[in-house]
Design a protein around this motif. Structure first.
Motif, short mmCIF file in Angstrom:
data_model
loop_
_atom_site.label_atom_id
_atom_site.label_comp_id
_atom_site.label_asym_id
_atom_site.label_seq_id
_atom_site.Cartn_x
_atom_site.Cartn_y
_atom_site.Cartn_z
N LEU A 125 0.84 -1.20 0.00
CA LEU A 125 0.00 0.00 0.00
C LEU A 125 0.87 1.24 0.00
O LEU A 125 0.63 2.17 -0.78
CB LEU A 125 -0.92 -0.01 1.23
N TRP A 126 1.86 1.29 0.87
CA TRP A 126 2.77 2.44 0.95
C TRP A 126 3.47 2.66 -0.38
O TRP A 126 3.54 3.79 -0.87
CB TRP A 126 3.78 2.21 2.07
N GLN A 127 4.00 1.60 -0.96
CA GLN A 127 4.68 1.73 -2.26
C GLN A 127 3.72 2.30 -3.31
O GLN A 127 4.09 3.19 -4.08
CB GLN A 127 5.22 0.37 -2.72
N CYS A 128 2.52 1.78 -3.35
CA CYS A 128 1.54 2.22 -4.35
C CYS A 128 1.07 3.65 -4.11
O CYS A 128 0.75 4.36 -5.06
CB CYS A 128 0.35 1.27 -4.38
N MET A 129 1.04 4.08 -2.89
CA MET A 129 0.59 5.44 -2.58
C MET A 129 1.65 6.49 -2.91
O MET A 129 1.31 7.57 -3.37
CB MET A 129 0.23 5.57 -1.10
N PHE A 130 2.91 6.17 -2.68
CA PHE A 130 3.96 7.18 -2.74
C PHE A 130 4.96 7.00 -3.88
O PHE A 130 5.83 7.85 -4.05
CB PHE A 130 4.72 7.24 -1.41
N HIS A 131 4.85 5.93 -4.65
CA HIS A 131 5.82 5.68 -5.72
C HIS A 131 5.08 5.30 -7.00
O HIS A 131 4.08 4.60 -6.96
CB HIS A 131 6.79 4.58 -5.30
#
Length: 148
Positions: free
Chosen positions: A86-92
């Motif tokens: 989720l973090w990767q998809c939100m910020f990258h």
């Protein structure tokens, strides 16, 4: 120009949100422990905090492209990995995560962890999803995808 019609307080608030976004973009642990919530079986909704072995796994995710983990039950590896995705998809940009599970029920449960985490994020951090069903999540701003 930033904030022509904004008061000083509004400009400071926007700047603080921007600074928080930058911190979150560069540090999964900060993002997770500050903003993510997970459902605990006995305690209900709790802040997500990482154990030492989970912190080591995140460091491995950061430096290795492919990771195989021999895990133990109830270690939070699936939850951690879903929230890291989720973090990767939100910020990258242009990230792709494919989660493979034995049953459809397990896939939906993992997707629900991500859905609940998104639901409990502050409004300024909630991602826009173009596709947000039980098996696919497509992030509009980053063109990243999660598939369960």
């Amino acid at each position: 120009m930033l904030g022509l019609n904004m008061s000083d307080n509004q400009q400071k608030e926007k700047m603080n949100i921007f600074e928080e976004c930058i911190k979150c973009e560069h540090d999964f642990r900060y993002f997770a422990e500050t903003y993510l919530k997970v459902q605990h079986p006995k305690l209900g909704l709790v802040s997500f905090s990482l154990y030492d072995y989970q912190k080591r796994l995140v460091k491995t995710y950061d430096v290795q492209r492919f990771v195989v983990v021999k895990k133990f039950r109830q270690g939070g590896f699936s939850t951690l990995t879903a929230l890291y995705g989720l973090w990767q998809c939100m910020f990258h940009h242009d990230k792709r995560f494919l989660f493979i599970s034995k049953t459809d029920r397990e896939a939906v449960r993992l997707s629900l962890i991500v859905k609940n985490a998104i639901q409990h994020l502050p409004e300024e951090f909630k991602p826009l999803l173009t596709n947000g069903n039980d098996h696919h999540k497509t992030f509009q701003c980053t063109n990243s995808r999660m598939q369960f």
